[in-house]
Scaffold this active site. Structure first.
Site, PDB file in Angstrom:
ATOM      1  CE  LYS A  66      -1.839 -28.153  53.924  1.00 26.72           C
ATOM      2  NZ  LYS A  66      -2.328 -27.894  52.732  1.00 26.72           N
ATOM      3  CG  ASP A 120      -4.460 -30.776  43.329  1.00 24.27           C
ATOM      4  OD1 ASP A 120      -4.288 -32.348  42.924  1.00 24.27           O
ATOM      5  OD2 ASP A 120      -2.993 -30.885  44.444  1.00 24.27           O
TER       6      ASP A 120
END
Ligand code: NAG
Ligand code: NAG
Ligand code: NAG
Ligand code: NAG
Ligand code: NAG
Length: 952
Positions: free
Chosen positions: A657, A753
């Site tokens: 990422k 999340d």
């Protein structure tokens, strides 16, 4: 320098050992061995002390002989009974000495401290002595490739510590022993054993139902090529840990038990060459199955192709020739992404062949000769190696290419020359891939159940070559290069590859080099990658060993003493090398934990991050691993920035990422995040491998999870079809991951999340919770947080949190409830303005079957009759999404209920505890908790190192 330190360490250890001398008794016994054997190492005897380090292959501890490892030494003779008096012996490896013959002395039973007994590829005959059951501490017993006769002694069942039992390729007869009233011991007692390798013998009688029970932890059951009769017992379905089952090449009959598809971990299954009857087994649900061979059985003639033909998405190989198969092949069979070989010769397959418009790119052979196929569409899509000889289609139009046998298109794999021209080598020497003439150590490696069937794919064989070379280098074995040749299948359907291993420096390996190489294979210290699976190795005799110490050790010259001592304590060296490897790993970890000069302590970045086990990468490294962050490697965009996939030099796939420049967080936040992530280790949580904080970049490096997001599977994008039971297992996995974050991570973590986009599925469809970009650690004192900014994803967000901004673990519970509803409906949480929670509640009628939810259930979830436990699942989901926080269950309650539902559906939920699975070295060796993907026998597992080697 590291090197000199190692040298000093070796000298210290070896000199220490040389001070202590062997007890006279051990010396006498070694003399007896020396007298019984030809070709003992030249430095044996002549009055020197075997514990002085000058006897090759002998290791002592406190003056007693603890290891004898003399593999591949061309010993000739028999094993004298005196060996039983070496009462401190832990490891005995006499493998690869064809000249060791006669029967195995019953005195081995006196070696009460023995943990590893390796006699692979010797010439032993006669029965395996029953006294072997007395060696209580035995962990690994390998007697394969001898000529042992008679039955497997029932007393082997007394070896309760046994992890590895390999009796392959002998002449053993009689029944498989199991416990009963008369003999209270049998193989069924070996509940710690992971490997029963009993193939290629003459075992007879039925496979006893009692052999299997749910307490077992077997991963490999190999009974191929025996004379076993009777039916496959249904108790086999109890051993859900099994990954490889080979029952092929026996005389088994009867119906395959219907619970065989309980074995949802199976990757390779061979039931071929038996006389099995009844319907062809139903393999639905065996979603990690790579290789299936059901050929040559007497199944009932069928009129339709079994449904699992197109649902098992992990298949590489499907062999079912001569098995009374009928019906029309579904085109979707050829869509299975890694499909390589389809061998369905001599069946009654009829109708039109349709090889789909998008067949697997790896397809190499579709052999359908001798069937009833009348037509073939989508011809232009098809593949090399289609054979339709002896089908009606070829009697009308025999000019088609598929109506004759294909040319052998591709050569078998062979290691290429390394950019050089091979010289012509004289007198028996062979050119290495580096074009140097030398005497290689050669042999064949036999893989009993690889997951693939290609014999030509240079990617697969090239990566095996690289992994073996990497191993040689890490173990500091004196190897220059390696060539692989002629991969082939033998009569047992083992994959055989010839290896030529070339020496570094000298034209030949010396004795210690050969000892070290041979032991790496006999002890299975070398572990190939998962696709290759378990192996055994049989070398050719090696005639070029140079005596290394000769008579020099009599000299009092200090240099020579050190030289010969170091030579003589090769085993200690090996041991130490293993130690150094572990130590280097630790040191590397230590380096990583002091991230680099780049961590600027003078600025506001604070102290260096405290990261355990996470590695710091430079920008250049990650650039290299991702092809310079090429578009090809870009696999997604997140709130954080781009996500790239890459490959580490060791072959491991990674996902990176990369924060967008400018949008990256502050250094402090980044530091907090990696500290947090690096402490998280759980099977159901995506693991952080490392990070990059270099050249203004902030990147997080994770393990790459091949099967993508749960969302992709539910929406059909990934091509994976999940039936009800798989959905239950995935729900359970994800719930365990969250439970770990809440209850066991230190500090506890609220995910914030949870959604189907953040639950990933690995190659075995194990769920892994991902993306902690928004995660918050909970401080020890209070478990609620008032956060300034509400984060999360619409549709999954806890309304209570949204309104009060008070964050608790129960917010994750809420989101998880939404995920559960998504799992059964495959609908987005908010779709066309409708909210999934309300939709389900409104559609639901508790008085009716399946709560009357048929309308909104995902049609691909399976037949109604199979949705066992669905109602409880819905109840649980609705409790998770209760408005009132205290009416929602904790994740640990969710886990328990999901386990119950899975049991109700007839599956073993597994006993994984929710605690950390981080592989601490100590943990690995202590409880035999070998991970199946890496199940080594490691005599030299880092965990078995003497503690004093660790701190340095
Ligand atoms: C196995 O061990 C038990 C005691 O633990 C003993 O009674 C039995 O005789 C042993 N069985 C064999 C076959 O040696
Ligand atoms: C499994 O283990 C439990 C506990 O050790 C024992 O009570 C049970 O009898 C065992 N079951 C079988 C089938 O051996
Ligand atoms: C294939 O054979 C079966 C009988 O074995 C028959 O019922 C079926 O109609 C055949 N299908 C085609 C397309 O010929
Ligand atoms: C060879 O194997 C690799 C890895 O399994 C695979 O990605 C590749 O597509 C294969 N190549 C061919 C030509 O089948
Ligand atoms: C093709 O391969 C088979 C074995 O796979 C071998 O027997 C045969 O000789 C080969 N034919 C040619 C033309 O190379």
């Amino acid at each position: 320098m590291m090197g000199t330190k190692i040298g000093q360490l070796l000298v210290i250890i070896c000199v220490n050992i040389s001070i202590i001398s062997a007890q006279n008794n051990d010396l006498t016994i070694l003399q007896a061995l020396k007298d019984a054997w030809q070709n003992t190492p030249p430095n044996w005897g002549d009055g020197s002390d075997p514990c002085g380090g000058s006897w090759d292959g002998i290791t002592c501890t406190n003056g007693r002989v603890t290891k004898i490892t003399l593999a591949s030494m061309q010993l000739v003779g028999d094993l004298p009974g005196d060996i039983g008096q070496l009462s401190e012996l832990r490891i005995l490896d006499l493998s690869y000495n064809k000249g060791l013959t006669g029967s195995l002395t019953s005195q081995v039973g006196n070696l009460r401290k023995l943990t590893h007994l390796f006699l692979v590829g010797c010439g032993f005959t006669g029965p395996i002595p029953g006294t072997i059951g007395n060696i209580e501490r035995l962990i690994s017993l390998s007697l394969s490739s001898n000529s042992f006769t008679g039955p497997i002694p029932a007393s082997v069942g007394n070896l309760t510590n046994l992890y590895w039992l390999d009796l392959t390729a002998n002449k053993l007869t009689g029944n498989i022993p199991v416990s009963n009233k008369i003999t209270p011991s049998g193989l069924d007692m070996l509940t710690l054993a992971r490997h029963f390798h009993l193939g290629d013998n003459q075992l007879s009688g039925d496979i006893p139902p009692r052999l299997f029970n749910s307490n077992m932890t077997l991963i490999h059951l190999l009974l191929e090529n025996n004379k076993l009769t009777g039916a496959i017992p249904s108790t086999l379905g109890l051993v859900t840990s099994l990954e490889v089952v080979r029952l092929d090449r026996n005389s088994l009959s009867g119906v395959v038990p219907s619970n065989i598809n309980n074995l949802f971990n199976i990757q390779q299954m061979y039931l071929s060459h038996n006389q099995l009857t009844g319907p062809a087994p139903n393999l639905i649900g065996m979603n990690v199955l790579n290789y299936i061979d059901l050929s040559n059985n007497s199944f009932d003639p069928s009129e339709v192709i079994p449904p699992w033909f197109s649902t098992l998405q992990a298949l590489t190989t499907i062999k079912m020739y001569n098995a009374n198969l009928g019906g029309v092949l579904p085109a979707s069979l050829f869509n299975i992404p890694q499909l390589q070989i389809v061998d369905l010769r001599s069946n009654g397959i009829n109708g039109t062949l349709n090889i789909s418009s998008n067949p697997s790119t790896e397809l190499q052979l579709v052999d359908l000769r001798d069937n009833k196929i009348t037509d073939f569409i989508q011809r232009s899509q098809c593949c090399i190696g289609l054979i339709l000889i002896d089908n009606p289609i070829c009697s009308s139009d025999a000019t088609e290419e598929f109506c004759s046998l294909p040319q052998n298109a591709t050569a078998l794999y062979s290691t290429p020359w390394n950019n050089c021209l091979p010289p012509s080598c004289g007198a028996g020497l062979v050119s290495s891939p580096n074009c140097r003439c030398a005497n290689p150590y050669t042999g064949s490696i036999f893989f009993k159940a690889p997951s693939f069937s290609s014999l030509t794919n240079s990617t697969i064989y090239g990566s095996f070559h690289d992994s073996l070379m990497t191993f040689f280098h890490k173990a500091s074995l004196p190897v220059d290069s390696l060539s692989l040749n002629n991969p082939r299948r033998n009569v047992d359907d083992y994959l055989v590859i010839d290896l030529h291993i070339f020496p570094d420096l000298e034209p030949s390996f010396n004795r210690t080099g050969v000892l070290a190489l041979a032991f790496a294979f006999s002890n299975q210290t070398f572990q190939p990658s998962k696709e290759f699976n378990t192996y055994f190795f049989i070398p050719e005799p090696y005639n070029f060993m140079l005596a290394i110490s000769g008579t020099k050790h009599k000299s009092s010259n200090a240099g020579t003493i050190i030289g010969s001592t170091v030579g003589g304590c090769m085993l200690v060296v090996l041991f130490v090398l293993a130690g150094i490897y572990a130590f280097r790993q630790k040191q590397r970890a230590a380096q990583w934990s002091q991230p680099f000069a780049l961590w600027d302590q003078t600025s506001k970045s604070g102290d260096v991050p405290q990261v355990k086990g996470a590695r710091s990468f430079t920008f250049q490294e990650l650039q290299k691993y991702t092809n310079n962050f090429s578009e090809m490697n870009n696999i997604g965009i997140g709130g954080y920035g781009m996500v790239y996939k890459g490959r580490l030099p060791n072959g491991q796939m990674i996902a990176i990422k990369r924060a967008q420049k400018g949008s990256s967080q502050g250094v402090l936040e980044f530091k907090t995040e990696i500290e947090l992530l690096s402490r998280v280790h759980h099977k159901n949580v995506v693991g952080l491998i490392g990070f990059c904080f270099d050249q203004g970049e902030q990147m997080l490096v994770y393990e790459y999870i091949v099967n993508g997001t749960l969302k992709d599977s539910l929406s059909g994008r990934s091509g994976i079809k999940l039936d009800w039971v798989w959905r239950l297992k995935i729900a359970l996995g994800a719930a365990r991951g969250l439970q770990y974050l809440h209850d066991h991570a230190d500090p506890p973590i609220i995910h914030r999340d949870v959604k189907t986009n953040n639950i990933l599925l690995d190659q075995r469809l194990v769920a892994k919770v991902a993306d902690f970009g928004l995660s918050k650690p909970l401080s020890d004192a209070n478990s609620t947080h008032v956060t300034t900014q509400v984060k999360g994803t619409m549709g999954y967000m806890d309304p209570e949190y949204y309104m009060t901004q008070q964050l608790t673990e129960k917010s994750d519970t809420y989101s998880f409830g939404v995920v559960m509803l998504e799992l059964i409906t495959a609908r987005n949480p908010i779709e066309k303005g409708k909210y999934i929670v309300r939709e389900v509640k409104e559609a639901m009628d508790k008085n009716r079957e399946l709560y009357s939810l048929h309308e909104i259930l995902d049609p691909t979830i399976g037949l109604r009759s199979q949705l066992i436990g669905l109602e409880r699942f819905v109840d649980l989901a609705l409790r998770c999404v209760e408005d009132k926080i205290n009416q929602r269950p904790t994740m640990s309650e969710v886990v328990k209920e999901l386990e119950r539902i899975l049991e109700l559906a007839g599956f073993n939920p597994g006993t994984e505890s929710s605690s950390s699975t981080s592989t601490s070295y100590e943990g690995v060796s202590k409880d035999h908790n070998y991970p199946s993907s890496n199940d080594s026998l490691f005599c030299y597992s880092p965990g078995s190192l003497p503690p004093k080697l660790h701190p340095m």
